[in-house]
Write a protein that holds these residues in place. Sequence first.
Motif, PDB file in Angstrom:
ATOM      1  N   LEU A  50       0.484  -1.303   0.110  1.00 45.04           N
ATOM      2  CA  LEU A  50       0.179   0.421   0.150  1.00 45.04           C
ATOM      3  C   LEU A  50       1.152   1.351  -0.144  1.00 45.04           C
ATOM      4  O   LEU A  50       0.877   2.443  -0.969  1.00 45.04           O
ATOM      5  CB  LEU A  50      -1.198  -0.170   1.104  1.00 45.04           C
ATOM      6  CG  LEU A  50      -1.733   1.235   1.621  1.00 45.04           C
ATOM      7  CD1 LEU A  50      -3.114   1.073   0.278  1.00 45.04           C
ATOM      8  CD2 LEU A  50      -2.466   1.549   2.318  1.00 45.04           C
ATOM      9  N   LEU A  75      -7.244  -3.588  -1.684  1.00 43.44           N
ATOM     10  CA  LEU A  75      -8.516  -3.388  -1.877  1.00 43.44           C
ATOM     11  C   LEU A  75      -9.647  -4.068  -1.094  1.00 43.44           C
ATOM     12  O   LEU A  75     -10.170  -2.795  -1.264  1.00 43.44           O
ATOM     13  CB  LEU A  75      -8.369  -3.212  -3.977  1.00 43.44           C
ATOM     14  CG  LEU A  75      -7.026  -2.112  -4.576  1.00 43.44           C
ATOM     15  CD1 LEU A  75      -7.578  -2.463  -5.744  1.00 43.44           C
ATOM     16  CD2 LEU A  75      -7.408  -0.443  -3.514  1.00 43.44           C
ATOM     17  N   ALA A  99      -6.226   3.843  -2.694  1.00 46.58           N
ATOM     18  CA  ALA A  99      -5.710   3.347  -2.103  1.00 46.58           C
ATOM     19  C   ALA A  99      -4.484   3.938  -1.818  1.00 46.58           C
ATOM     20  O   ALA A  99      -4.238   4.192  -0.369  1.00 46.58           O
ATOM     21  CB  ALA A  99      -4.989   2.046  -2.509  1.00 46.58           C
TER      22      ALA A  99
END
Length: 222
Positions: free
Chosen positions: A163, A194, A205
């Motif tokens: 991420l 996600l 994100a």
Amino acid sequence: MIRVLLADDEAMMRAGVRAILVAAPDIEVVAEARDGREALELARAHRPDVVLLDIRMPVLDGLAAAAEFRRVLPEVAVAMLTTFSEDEYIAGALDCGVSGFLLKSGDPHELMTAVRAAHGGASYLSPEIAHWVIQHVRGGRMGRRSTARGRIGVLTPREREVLALVGAGLSNAEIGARLFLVEGTVKTHVSALLSRLGVKNRVQAALLAYEAGLVDSAASGQ
């Protein structure tokens, strides 16, 4: 080759964008549409990798078309192309799950950059749009840091690493190289995070990663 479908109701604009894109050795324009509905029909026939949608079009506008692409052709990356920079267009485009948002008044090379980013599983925002997003993140309109940190608490350590790199704007291939993972494994991690975070796409994100404070360390390689 990266296969692109271009949708804009102005013939001169389509011609200009096409000329920019076909100058790139790795991009081809496989179809052109005059509205969002025609774009969907042509996409089913030509199966492009990336669709460039103008926001304001007749019959079915870009925002509605982007939402429909996400529903019926989720494998196709969508980027918005517009002359408008008002808040509601930016917020609406991001909410529709687009991979990029570009201003027609921007540098022509941004088009090629955005297409390549979308095809590589990354996201691209014009500098003006990125500035707007950052300012509104800082202003708290997209959530406070404590809330963001609470949301990412559901992720595994590896998903948090991925991420952070998504937030730093890296493609799946670049993330794989950084973390010594094959690209397929990165795609699996991205899909999982996600889903866990309840966000629609990499742009959302990335915003969450920025708000949670993950991006600075990822960008510096720490």
